[in-house]
Structure formats: C-alpha cells, structure tokens
Design an enzyme around this catalytic site. Structure first.
Site, PDB file in Angstrom:
ATOM      1  N   ASP A 427     -45.674 -19.737   7.759  1.00 62.98           N
ATOM      2  CA  ASP A 427     -44.411 -19.404   7.125  1.00 62.98           C
ATOM      3  C   ASP A 427     -44.292 -20.297   5.898  1.00 62.98           C
ATOM      4  OD1 ASP A 427     -41.761 -18.526   6.815  1.00 62.98           O
ATOM      5  OD2 ASP A 427     -41.058 -20.336   7.818  1.00 62.98           O
ATOM      6  N   ASP A 863     -41.017 -22.277  11.372  1.00 58.50           N
ATOM      7  CA  ASP A 863     -39.893 -23.076  11.849  1.00 58.50           C
ATOM      8  C   ASP A 863     -38.683 -22.240  12.190  1.00 58.50           C
ATOM      9  OD1 ASP A 863     -39.240 -22.331   9.233  1.00 58.50           O
ATOM     10  OD2 ASP A 863     -37.830 -24.005   9.106  1.00 58.50           O
ATOM     11  N   ASP A 867     -39.874 -16.426  12.676  1.00 58.96           N
ATOM     12  CA  ASP A 867     -41.295 -16.642  12.922  1.00 58.96           C
ATOM     13  C   ASP A 867     -41.657 -16.493  14.395  1.00 58.96           C
ATOM     14  OD1 ASP A 867     -41.589 -17.374  10.226  1.00 58.96           O
ATOM     15  OD2 ASP A 867     -40.824 -19.360  10.706  1.00 58.96           O
TER      16      ASP A 867
END
Lengths: 1197, 333
Positions: A427, A863, A867
């Site tokens: 990410d 985080d 995700d």
C-alpha cells in the site's frame, strides 16, 4: 458533564445524511414475524422479562477456542486430524494387540509426549485469548440502576434492555439503540473503523421522541418496548419499532450504535441495549481469518506422504516375503524351521494360513517402520516457530521508539515464508508514507509560496548530484530535525512573504485573504478549544483537512468555533491591522466524495453576501471556472504540475458569489434531492450541486506533502537488491503514485514507463453516451491492446528496465479472466509495477493474481482497512501498526511499526527462519531414515519376522529424547551468516525465494545421506561383531549387544551429522548435541540398572557387556566416522568448488575480505541487474550510461 | 521518566534475545578439510594395524561337521538318520592344529541359517518364570511350549529353551582327553538376575514335545550355563555360542580328536553346524574385518587429503565469486 452543553450543535442539518438513509420499503410489516421476533423492554430491571419473556444471551464475549470443559476432547480431536498424528494414534492402539513388535507402553509414551506438548501450546494460546476476553469483558460502562442513578458496571454483566450512558471516545459495549445525546438534536458521531475500516466519522441520530430525555434523572421513569429483528450479520440494516408513551415509532440503522464502534466528538449518549454478546452484529459478522499454511509445510506434507508410501511399500514387500517363508516352514507334515514349531502356530505365524498371517504381518511391519515417520516433527516445528516469533517480537532493531511499538508476530506458522517472498505488494499511504499531511506550499493568485523542501525534491536533488545535497547541510534540510519544538504537526510552511501577517503587503493581498478564509471555512472539522491555554485543536475527517485548517490557523486565520449554523474564526484585518472575529453563517455543506472530487460550502458573510467556497481536485476544478475567473489559471496550472512532480497532493481553491435568488432555487432543489428516497437520490444531489458549483473564480492551489516514512528508499533499495519485486497498489491518483515511485526509487529516468489508462477519446465519448456495455467493450479492447503493446515493447528489449503503471479503471478490465494472464506476464516482466486508483477489492484481486498466477510467495503490506483484503489474500500479510487504526493489524500475520523494518524482517529473520525450518525438516527426515533403515535392514536379517533390532524403549525414546533437542536447537538458533551480513549481501535472500534449501533435490539428498549412513552403520556393526567373540572372554554378541551397538552408532552419527551441518555453535548447540549423546549413555546406565523384568534385554548391557569390550568402542568410533565421511566429502567439495551464496559469504567473512570495499563491491554488484530498482541500481544505471565507453576499453581484471 | 520506561514495550536487550550469542562459526576451509582427513587417516591406520595384528594373532579352527557326521547310507536322507533314536549319533573328527593354541581356548558351536532372531522365537520365553519359582505359571508368551499334556507348566517354557542345542563335544589330543570347562561361559548378570537359583527345570522336554537338549532337573536354572548361553538370542542367522573353555595349550601340528554327539537337527531347515576352537585377544576373536575396515577408511582419508591438496594447488579458485551461482548463470526472469 462540564463543557458538555456548550457544544450543542444541530449538525444534522448541514449533512446530507448519506449513511443514514431510511429504508422505508421494508419496514414495519415483518415485525413479529419469523426472523423479527425480538422484544426488548427497555429500562426494566432484569432486562427482558415482562411476563416470562425469552432469555437473551448475556454480554460475555468469548473468543477462545475452548472452554475448560471442551478443551480435552476438542484439542485432542484437532491433534488427530493431522494425518501423521492419526497414524501414530492407530499404531498406538494396534500396539496393544499381539501384532505389536514392541510393548504398548513404549509406543504410547512418545505419542503422549508429543500430543501433550502440542496441547500445552494450544492451551497457552487459548489462555492468552482468555486474558484478552477478560480485559474486554471487565471494561466498565455506566448503567442505569433505577431511580435515575447510573452506576459503573462491567460489560459482561450488561443485560438486554439496560440503559447505558457512553461517554466520549468510549467503545459501545453492545449494540445500542440511541436514545439521546449531548447534542440537542440527539445526534452523535461514531467511528466505525473496526467494523468497516472507514476512517470518516458516521453520524447517528435518535428518534425525535426520545431526544429530550438527556440527563441521568430523566431515566427514572423511562419505559419503552422495542420489537425488532433477530440477531443477524448485516451491519447496515436494522428493522424495528419502538413503543414509547403509547406510540409506535419505526426504527432504522440510523438509531443503532454497533458494538466495536466508538463514540467520537460527542460528550455522551444514552442508549438502550438491544443485542448483547454473541448476538451483536459485529460478532455475527465476524469470520474466521483464513488459515494460512506455508509452502514449506505443504511440501513437507508431500515428503511425509512419500515416506508413508515408502513405509507401505517396504511393509508390503516384507510381508510378502514373510508370507512365503512362513508358508515354506510347513510342507504337509514336514516342518522346516522346527524350532519355530510351525505346526503349532497361532494365526500370526501359521504356515497353513500364510496369506492371513502375511496380512497381519503387514500391520506389524507398519508398526515397526513407523519410525520412518518423524513423530515429533510437527510439534518440533510448532515449538521452533513459536520461539522464532519470540525472537522477531524481541528484535530491538524492529522496535519503533516513537510509537513504543515492537514488531508483533500474530501468527507463528508463517515464519519461514518470510524468507521466500518473491513479490511485495505494498500500500502507499501510511505504509510507504507517514499519512501525516503537511501543508508545505501553495500557489495564490499565480504566485508560488512556500520554501519547504519535500522528500521527493531531496531525493531528486540527490539523484542529480546537486552540490546542495552533497554538502548536505542546507538549512531547509535540517530544520525539522533540529527544531522539533517549533514544528507544528501538519504544517511545514515557510515563506516570510506570507507568514506573520506579512501577506498584507503582497500584491494580491485580497486574494490571499480569500484564499485563507476559504481554508478556514470550507471544511467539516470541529475545533476544540483548550480552555486554559486558548489553543485550538481540530478534529477532522482526514489528515488533509486537518492540515488545511492548521495552515489557516498558523497563518492568522484561526477557526475556533462551529455552531449549528455558523463558523467563527479570527483574522487579521488588513486595514486596521488588528485581529478581529468573524462569524459566517453556514448554509449548506456539499460533501466530498470520490465521484465529485470536490467539496463546497455555502455561507453568508457578515455583510450578508452569499458565497460558495469550493476546493477540489484540479481535474474537476479547472473545468468549473468562470470565464472571468481564469486570471491565474496558467500560472496555477504550472505550479500544480510542479507540486505534483514534487510528490505533493494538490487541491484547487475557488469561490463565487451567489445571488439570493440563485441560492433559493438551489436550496429548494437540494433539499428536495436530500429528502428524496428514490434510488437516484445521489444523482439528484449531484445534479443540484453541479448547478451551483460552476462559474467559479480561481484563487489558487494548495500543496500538501504526504511524507515518506523514514528509511523507505533505503529499505526498498535493499529489498530490490535481494531480488524481491515491489508492486505499489494505491488508491491515490496516478501522478501522486508516480511521484512516490520516483521518490522511493521504484522508478528512475532511464526506465521505460508503460502506462495503461482509459483516456482515449473514444472511451470518453462512450462514457458520455453512458451505455455501459459499449464502455465495457471499448475499454476492454483498449486495455488489451495496451497490454499487448507493452508486452511487445518488453520482448523487444531485454536489457532495459520497464515500469508498468496502470490505473484502477483499466485494472478492472485487466483483471478479467480473459486477459489477466497476459497482464500478469507483462507485469512480471516489469521491474516496477504501480497500480493507482485501485479499490480494496482490486488490491486483493491483484494479490491473488500474483499469488496464483506465478505460484510464488507474495507478501502484502498495508496499514488501512482498505488493505485488509490484500493482507488476507497474500501468503503473508504485514500490518503497519500506524495511525489508521488497528484493522489492518488485526487481519495481518505480522505487525510492524514502520515500513523500513521490513528489510530486517525479511532479509534477516525471514532468511534465518527459512533456513532453520528447512534445514530442520531435512534433518528430521534424515535422522528418521537412518533409524528406520537400520530397523528395516535388521528385519531383513531376521527373515522379515517383525523383530526389531532394539529394545522397546530405545525405539520409543529415539525421537523424543536423543535426537530431537539438537534439531530444535538448529531450528531456533542456527545462523548461516550473521544479521550484519544478511543485510550487507541482500542477494542471499534469493536462496529462500528460489527455495534452494528445500527443493526436492536437497530433500532427497538428505534422505540418500540418511540411507547411506544407515547402511554403513548397519553392515559395519554386524560384520565387526558377528559371529566371532567380540571380547577377550570369548563371549559372542547376542541380539542385545548388536542392537545396542548399532543404536549407539546411530545416536553418534545423527548427532555428529548435526554438528557438521550446524554453522553456528553457541553453548546451546554444544549442550544439545553432545548432551544428546551423553543422555543416551546415561539412559543406558539408568535403564540397565533397573530390575531385569523392566529392562529385559538392556539389563546391565552397558556396564557388563559393552563398556569393558574395546571392540564396542572401536566399532562406535569407526562407524560414526565412516558414516559421516560421504557427507563430509560432499560438503568439502561443495563448499570449495560449488559454494552456495551463503557459503560464499562465509568465505568472505572467514577471509576477512568483508572489510575490503572493492571486494565487497564486486560481490554485491552481482546482485544488481539492469532490471533492479532502488537507488543503488539507479546510480549504477546512471554511471553505466556515463562511463559506458570507458568500461568497454578496459580489459577485465 | 521511570514510569515511562517501565511501561515501554521496548524489547530488553540481551545477546540471547538479539541472537548475538558468541558462537563458533566453523566453515570447511581447505585447512580444516585436509587436517580432518589427515587426522582421521593418521588415527585410523594405526588402529587398523593394531586390530589387524591382534586378529592375526588369534588362532581359529573351524570344522563343519553336519554333513560329515551323517553316515554315507543316510547322506541322501539325513532326516531319517537324525530322527532315528536307535542310531548312534557319535561321530569322530580329527582336526590338524595349524598353530599353537594358547589357553584359554574357547570352544564354540556355530549354527548357520538358524533364525534365533525370528520374532516368534525371540518372544517365546518367560523372564518371570525363569527368575522366580512362584511365577512358573507365567507362560503367556511361551506358547506353544507352555504346558505339558497334564497341563502342568513347563519350566523353562518357550521355544528358545525348548530348542536348546544338544550336540556335545569331547576333545582329546595325543590320546589324552582335554577337559572342557563349562563353568563361566554365561554372563554373570544372567546367573544373578535373570535365572533363579531356586528355579528347577520341570516337565521339560516331555510328552512328545521334545525339541533339543534336556536339562538336569536337580540343577537350578542359575547354574545351567548352556541354557543361559542359548537363551541370549543371537542377532543374526549365523551365530556362534560358547560351548566351553579349554584351559590347556594345544601345540601346533597336533591332531585333535573330537568326539561329537551329533544330536541337533539342522538338516530340516538346511542349517549348518560347525565346531570352532579359538583363542582371543583384546578385540575378541578372529576378525580381520575391523582392522581392514579401519585401514581402508584411513587410507581413503589420506587419499582424499592428497587429492584435496592437489586440487587446492592446481585449481586455486577465487573465493566468493558469485558468478558461479545458479541464478547468476541463469538470471531470474
């Protein structure tokens, strides 16, 4: 309560209540019907019962797998679900029959030890879960006791129907029906991050009827009955009615506060408990996280099946031979081996029923050969992995001081997978970047302000070799590090032309004023004034928004108060040069969403002028400017592009004045749209807002930096050198993603960028037409064409590095079944892949595509809640325990605090764990093959009668005592090279990626080694001891002497083999390895000293027969060394002439070359290929182009 | 500050938790390899020579008599000979002594193709019964040799005891009998702990269940050394068991006469019987294998050492050159 009432604001009006739309269609009618039978009497003591109502679950939460009652049966069942364990259970049961070649106790004991160890581990884990439950269940909440008095009570004691009071920032203890709040219109803000991962606050509002009951005492007489749906998993629906003061009121999700969410920005609420404990929606909704098994373990299972196959095969052959021999023993009346009394035999040896005897014997052989299967392997692996995770958790280099967070491995069964990562899917926001936005630059009235230097600019300057950076001590580069006390979080703006009120001297000071006013007004943040210091802090939905309000504050436009209808701020009056308070009347908020990409407010200023203030993405804003509002357009655009280049997030600010008439028309339409309940409500709202958000006058643009986390470029560089591919999957727009790509060296200039987007004119035209099918078809074609073009480019050049950049829209088509493999081929061929604008689902799909398409190990790191899908889909999910809540961490396998720790986690711990586990498994098979083969060979000499060479207890203790501990020590402590060298030579990591340590060749190599050792031991021993006398007293060696000698040799060989295989001898290794051998002798002494009825053939065998005979010792010495010579030769040759990478590093360390920079450089350079990303590769790529000619001229050394 | 430190989740530093324990990290350098080979060679060859000389000094006389002792009339059908109780089984063999046999000389019988290690055979005994007179009914594992026709327990029960070897040897040289001492051929621990001094043979070899030798019912088991020797089951189908000791020297080139009572039936299962006279040294009986094995492995090690030395001299190789790595030769796609 204190400040509570001061903030009673009717926010309900300024929001359009998207999340709280009533579902009128399916209301009411089902109440009381099937599935809708729940009746809750609020505020009755004892909760539910009026006239013996049904009893609902209590609020006790149990996340444990077992209860004290169910622990034994359930965990036993779990244990025996494993094929190997089940097999050993069967052998243990069979060992109680006549079939067993050994005594039952000796067969059962190791199984008990192994199962008990596993169960203890299960028990400890469950106990930890219980502790967590205990913490949650004992949290306190204020509950109405009666008579208007609220008392603190534990969550677990909460009953359905209780009235609770939840205060700010507390979690809701159960699913509550909102009755009233500290706000007059009984709204409250709820953070639902733990439920759906969305970070923005949700607004909830109670029924009008109960909204006035908002202090403790008014609850003394409160009575209501709620009829509603039964517990279910749907988070977004709720159907029910409330009977209150004789009236029926319909209830909606708008009134339901879900357990797991948190009260925000609201001082307190009152609520009635509707669903408790396991009835709550969050629990009903929870799914088991997918259980992941590592590739190594899967392969290990195959090896075990292979061993099973070998075992069955040998047992089969053995029993066929046995059957034939047994049959031959009796030929009519003629007995052959009369001493076996074949004529009077029981079924197991009966020559007349030889086939049946052979079948029985097959079982006996299985019992005997079960020693080929390492019984303690599973439990050893479990123990080793737990210890490995303890090492990971305790690594001081992965501890993040600022947040006080060490690494945390949440599952222990994937440690070795960390050493085999082929692709990292990362990410961006919050993972590569800090997700703390800093207002750093702005462009106002065509003039660029702000002298701050972004990370990207630093990186770029570095790349350009700018002298500024080489000297490295420019003031802009150090300021935030040197002077943390002065820095304001979210604000890194520095420009003396504007700060400290100097803006009034600037040419366009009126525009500047409007610009900052807009920042101070156009947002949804809520101020929080510290009454002592007078400092204002803000609670905003997103860090971007907070950065704007903070920037406005720092520049003198201090927003300090928001009421239901007004926004107040203090500003500097340019004329009087005094700070004056301004209050604007807030008429409407046109919210931000991803389709609109803008947000506006309509306010009435103090002169009664109506203003529309708007901020939004450049792509939508420039199109909405008025003809006369484009004065600064050119410059602003230029600046925006520069900002985007520097990795900044930009927003365009614009405004317009609105006439009363215009506003009325808009307001009518807007209100109507808001109140409509039809499906096209959103479209209606969009339409209404689009009509007023036009003809804007451009003020300027803001630039906010999404800072890279510390150490990210270095970490990526190392990972890239380790040969790991890094894909960035982000929801951000393409420009930002590319910027970040540059700043962390995933992209560089020389790289060919293959960009796949859907912005060709025909697609845009088709989109205007709005025919979905046509759009889909054209888009798909276009994506396909672009992918194929990319592939063609890729195959045309082998030496160049490519980067693939694809946006979410194209990705949706690229992931379709028909082209996804082509897409994957393209992506795999590229050095960097960046997917921007991708949705959480797409992230997960891409992850799955990589995982399944390449068959390689993937790691996802992220985080945020968006995700989660990706983390669960990947082979390993790493959660960053950062600012975006715990959702990602909770669904991850390992949580770390910073992206940069990934380097150590993978290159050091991953590599070690992979090496340890794979070596340990190989060793386990090795040692069991050595042992099992001697048993087999001996049985062959005993005419396959099922006679074991060893005493029962030698057999059973082999796996558990004499050989397991060194193997565990290997699995926990071995290091081929130290952490420092792991990091220095990242290519070492490829050993895991290419699985060199656990490929079939190596596994079979170890098996072969085991076979060789065992054959050597066996034949040496029997030839050396039989048939002559083996000692001076003329005694010959019986079964007990030969068996014990072979066993001694096996113990020696297996442990010395371990000593040869280990690279890292600490005291622990010495203790375990030599201790294992010593333990064997001690056992022999102790066991031999027991009465003869217990020790049977081992009685005094050591003291009386073996120890005094020199030949025993000579045979031991000889067999131990001779059996190890093949491995030693192989190892010596391999180490010298075909060293693996770790061997090479060991050489380097040994020779002391590691300090020789030139040499190290030589070794390391090998790890850089033209397709490698990262800054080292970048500088090499640049050097190469510069000195290409020079290099060609120089002859190789 | 203290408070903060106490609550901090910072891992505690220790060499153990950071995996930095001091360690010995051996790698197989040329020096180590050559040194190990030479050490092994240097150790093994002398040991081998020692063992080989020892073995060489042992004098061993092996005489196979099973075929020779069958009278010619029965050579086609030895069964009828051995199973006929009316035929005398005495058989005399004369053996030349090639070298002087120095006392103590051990007399063995060697059986071949006799599976004393067959599981049915090994199991078929009762340790309790052998040790304890009260446990004479403990014959669970002894079947089928557990009870006689009167259903009385057989002591010692089981196939092993039942099949006790029953050939006997009488040795004489120069017309003079040489006494074979039968005491002290069993392990002391057997006599002390495994065979009871108050357990006497009972109902043994009765009622048509006759296997091998009979036992004197007046002698307790703890003194029946032949039985004890026999009951330590052999590991392999070819085995020797101690028959007795001769405490006088036998000179070289003497001819010894052995009078054999050829009772034991090995003809049924194609087994062989041998008489063995052997002296011993510190490594035991005659066994060239140990010495040869030591010498050859030692030799191989020295050979390897030389090879390695030559390799290191003639094929020096830059260490740590990763171009040899598989993934550098075949780059990853």
């Amino acid at each position: 309560m204190g400040t509570g009432r001061t903030k009673r604001v009717h926010f309900s009006k300024i929001y359009s209540f998207q999340c709280g739309r009533r579902r009128y269609d399916d209301d009411g009618s089902q109440i009381g019907g099937p599935g809708f039978s729940r009746v809750v009497y609020c505020n009755e003591t004892g909760g539910v019962s009026e006239g013996g109502q049904s009893y609902y679950a209590d609020n006790y939460m149990r996340s444990t797998k077992y209860t004290p009652m169910s622990f034994f049966p359930k965990s036993l069942f779990e244990q025996f679900r494993r094929v190997a364990n089940f097999f050993f259970l069967v052998t243990a049961i069979l060992s109680f029959t006549e079939l067993a070649p050994y005594s039952a106790v000796s067969a059962v004991l190791p199984l008990i030890v192994v199962i008990a160890a596993s169960m203890v581990k299960e028990g400890i884990e469950d106990w930890q879960r219980k502790q967590q439950d205990h913490e949650v269940n004992n949290r306190k909440v204020k509950v109405h006791r009666g008579g208007g008095v609220f008392e603190s009570r534990q969550w677990k004691k909460l009953k359905v129907g209780d009235i609770v009071k939840v205060e700010k920032d507390e979690f809701f203890p159960a699913d509550l029906l909102l009755l009233s709040s500290s706000y007059e219109d009984a709204i409250c803000y709820v953070e639902t991050m733990n439920l759906d991962g969305e970070t923005n606050l949700k607004l909830k509002q109670s029924l009008e009827a109960t909204s006035t009951i908002n202090d403790d005492s008014s609850f003394s007489n409160f009575k209501a009955a709620v009829k509603c749906e039964d517990p279910n998993a749907s988070l977004y629906t709720f159907v029910g009615t409330m009977e209150f003061q004789g009236q029926q009121y319909p209830l909606s999700p708008q009134q339901l506060l879900l357990r797991g969410s948190k009260l925000r920005n609201t001082d307190y609420i009152y609520g009635a408990v509707i669903f408790t404990g396991h009835d709550t929606k969050v629990i009903q909704n929870s799914t088991e996280p997918p259980s992941k098994r590592s590739g190594i373990e899967r392969r290990m299972d195959s090896v075990i099946y292979f061993m099973f196959f070998i075992m069955f095969l040998t047992a089969f052959l053995g029993s066929v031979y046995f059957g034939i021999v047994t049959k031959n023993d009796l030929d009519g009346d003629r007995q052959k081996r009369w001493y076996l009394a074949p004529d009077r035999s029981d079924i197991y040896f009966d020559p007349n029923r030889a086939p049946i005897a052979a079948i029985y014997h097959f079982l006996t052989d299985l019992l005997l050969y079960s020693y080929l299967i390492p019984i303690s392997l599973y439990v050893s692996i479990e123990v080793v992995k737990v210890l490995q995770t303890i090492f990971i958790n305790n690594d001081i280099h992965m501890y993040y001081e600022e947040a006080d967070k060490p690494a945390h491995a949440r599952t222990s069964n994937l440690t070795e997978e960390l050493g085999q990562i082929n692709t990292i899917l990362s990410d961006k926001t919050g993972t590569l970047t800090c997700n703390s936005m800093e207002f750093i630059k702005c462009s106002i009235a065509g003039t660029a302000y702000g002298r701050g230097v972004t990370e990207v600019e630093k990186a770029m300057a570095k790349r350009m070799g700018s002298p500024l950076i080489v000297n490295g001590r420019d003031k802009y580069f150090d300021d935030d590090d040197n002077d943390p006390s002065l820095s304001v979080k979210g604000y890194n703006f520095e420009d003396e032309r504007i700060t400290n009120g100097y803006w009034i001297h600037e040419p366009h000071s009126d525009v500047i004023q409007k610009f900052f006013r807009l920042l101070a007004i156009c947002h949804t943040a809520i101020p929080d004034v510290d009454e002592e210091t007078g400092k204002v802090t803000y609670e905003a939905e997103s860090p971007d928004e907070a950065a704007f309000v903070i920037a406005a504050r720092e520049l003198g436009f201090e927003f300090y108060k928001r009421t239901q209808t007004t926004v107040s701020f203090v500003e500097l009056d340019p004329v009087s040069k005094k700070r004056v308070e301004r209050t604007y009347e807030l008429l409407n908020v046109l919210e931000f969403n991803s389709a609109r990409k803008r947000m506006s407010v309509i306010v009435k200023d103090e002169d009664g002028k109506l203003l529309l203030l708007s901020k939004g993405a450049d792509s939508v804003m420039f199109a909405r400017l008025a003809k006369n509002g484009r004065e600064f357009e050119e410059n602003t655009k230029k600046h925006v592009n520069q900002y985007a280049d520097a990795g900044l997030r930009t927003l365009i600010l614009a405004y317009r004045e609105v006439t009363d008439k215009e506003y009325e028309a808009f307001n009518e339409k807007f209100t109507e749209a808001k109140n409509s309940v039809s499906a096209d409500r959103d479209d209606l709202i969009d339409e209404a807002t689009a009509e007023i958000e036009k003809d804007l006058i451009l003020l300027g643009a803001t630039a906010v930096e999404d800072k890279l986390q510390k150490g990210v470029p270095e970490c990526i560089d190392k990972l890239a050198q380790a040969g790991i591919k890094i894909w960035v999957l982000t929801g951000d727009k393409m420009e930002t993603a590319i910027n970040i790509g540059f700043s962390c060296s995933l992209l560089r200039e020389g790289m060919k960028q293959i960009t796949i987007i859907l912005e060709s004119p025909e697609i845009i035209a088709a989109e205007k037409e709005g025919d979905e099918n046509v759009i889909a078809k054209i888009s798909k074609e276009s994506v396909k064409k672009q992918i194929l073009a990319g592939k063609a480019q890729l195959s045309a050049s082998t030496s160049e590095a490519f980067a693939l950049i694809i946006d979410g829209k194209s990705l949706a088509y690229a992931l379709r079944d028909s082209i996804k493999n082509t897409f994957l081929e393209l992506a795999v061929g590229c050095a960097s892949v960046i997917c921007c604008r991708s949705s959480p689902k797409q992230k997960a799909l891409v992850t799955r595509l990589v995982k399944e398409g390449t068959g390689k190990t993937t790691l996802a790191i992220g985080d945020g809640a968006n995700d989660v899908g990706m983390l669960q889909e990947a082979d390993i999910g790493i959660g960053i325990s950062g600012v975006e809540g715990m959702q990602a961490v909770m669904s991850s396998d390992i949580a770390i605090a910073q992206f940069r720790f990934l380097e150590r986690l993978l290159l050091v711990h991953g590599h070690w764990c992979y090496r340890r586990i794979s070596s340990m498994i190989c060793y386990f098979f090795y040692k069991n093959i050595v042992f099992g083969t001697t048993i087999f060979l001996y049985e062959a000499y005993a005419s396959f009668s099922g006679q074991a060479a060893y005493n029962d207890w030698y057999l059973s203790l082999y796996n558990v005592f004499f050989t397991s501990l060194p193997a565990i020590a290997l699995g926990v402590f071995d290091q081929d090279v130290s952490a420092r060298f792991c990091l220095k030579f990242p290519l070492l990591y490829q050993e895991g990626v290419q699985n060199t340590l656990f490929r079939w060749r190596r596994i079979f190599g170890w098996m072969l080694n085991g076979l060789a050792s065992s054959v050597i031991i066996f034949f040496l021993c029997i030839r050396a001891l039989d048939p002559e006398a083996y000692n001076k007293n003329g005694k010959t060696a019986g079964l007990e002497v030969v068996g014990t000698t072979i066993y001694t040799c096996v113990v020696w060989v297996v442990n010395c083999q371990m000593a040869l295989a280990v690279n890292y001898f600490t005291l622990i290794q010495h203790i375990f390895i030599w201790g294992g051998i010593i333990l064997w002798y001690l056992f022999l002494l102790g066991y031999g000293a027991m009465p003869a009825t217990i020790s049977t053939t081992a009685y005094k065998v050591f003291v009386e027969t073996l120890a005094p005979a020199p030949s025993y010792w000579f045979v031991t010495l000889f067999a131990s060394i001779a059996a190890l010579i093949p491995y030693f030769c192989y190892n010596a040759v391999q180490m010298r002439f075909f060293p693996a990478y770790h061997g090479m590093i060991q050489w380097i360390r040994h020779e002391g070359n590691c300090e020789d920079p030139e040499y190290v450089q030589m070794v390391r350079q090998r790890s850089i290929r033209t397709t490698t990303v990262g800054y080292t590769a970048r500088s090499i790529a640049r050097d190469n182009t510069l000195s290409h000619l020079n290099l060609e001229r120089q002859p190789p050394k | 500050m203290d408070q903060k430190n106490k609550n901090s989740k910072k891992p505690v530093y220790s060499k153990f938790s950071q995996q930095e324990l001091p360690a010995w990290k051996p790698i197989l350098t040329p020096g180590w390899v050559i040194a190990s080979y030479i050490t092994i060679g240097a150790l093994f060859i002398p040991i081998g020579l020692l063992a080989w000389t020892a073995s060489d000094s042992v004098v061993e006389i092996v005489d196979r008599y099973d075929e020779a002792c069958v009278p010619d009339d029965f050579s086609k059908n030895p069964q009828s000979y051995i199973q006929n109780p009316n035929i005398k089984k005495t058989c005399t063999r004369s053996i030349k002594v090639p070298k002087k046999l120095v006392a103590p000389i051990f007399v063995y019988y060697q059986l071949e193709n006799f599976y004393q290690n067959h599981r049915r055979f090994v199991k078929s005994r009762s340790d309790k019964q052998l040790r304890d007179v009260k446990a004479e009914n403990d014959t669970k594992f002894c079947l089928p040799i557990a009870y006689d026709y009167d259903n009385k327990p057989i002591v010692p029960c089981g196939l092993i005891a039942w099949s006790l070897f029953n050939d006997t040897y009488k040795i004489s040289t120069r017309g003079k009998d040489i006494s074979i001492e039968k005491k002290g051929i069993a392990w002391k621990s057997d006599a002390k702990a495994k065979f009871g001094s108050n357990v006497y043979p009972k109902n043994f070899q009765k009622d048509g269940l006759i296997g091998g030798a009979t036992l004197d019912e007046s002698i307790p088991l703890s003194e029946q050394e032949d039985l004890m020797v026999w009951m330590r089951t052999a590991a392999l189908p070819t085995f020797r068991k101690l028959y007795g000791k001769i405490n006088t020297d036998i000179e070289a080139h003497d001819t010894i006469k052995v009078e054999i009572q050829n009772n034991y039936n090995t003809y049924k299962f194609g087994g062989r019987k041998k008489l063995v006279l052997s002296t011993t040294t510190w490594i035991g009986g005659k066994n060239d294998f140990v010495g040869m094995a030591y010498i050859s492995v030692g030799g191989i090690c020295l050979f390897m050492a030389i090879n390695f030395i030559l390799l290191y001299v003639f094929r020096p190789r830059r260490l740590g050159d990763p171009s040899y790595l598989s993934w550098n030769r075949h780059p990853i796609t």
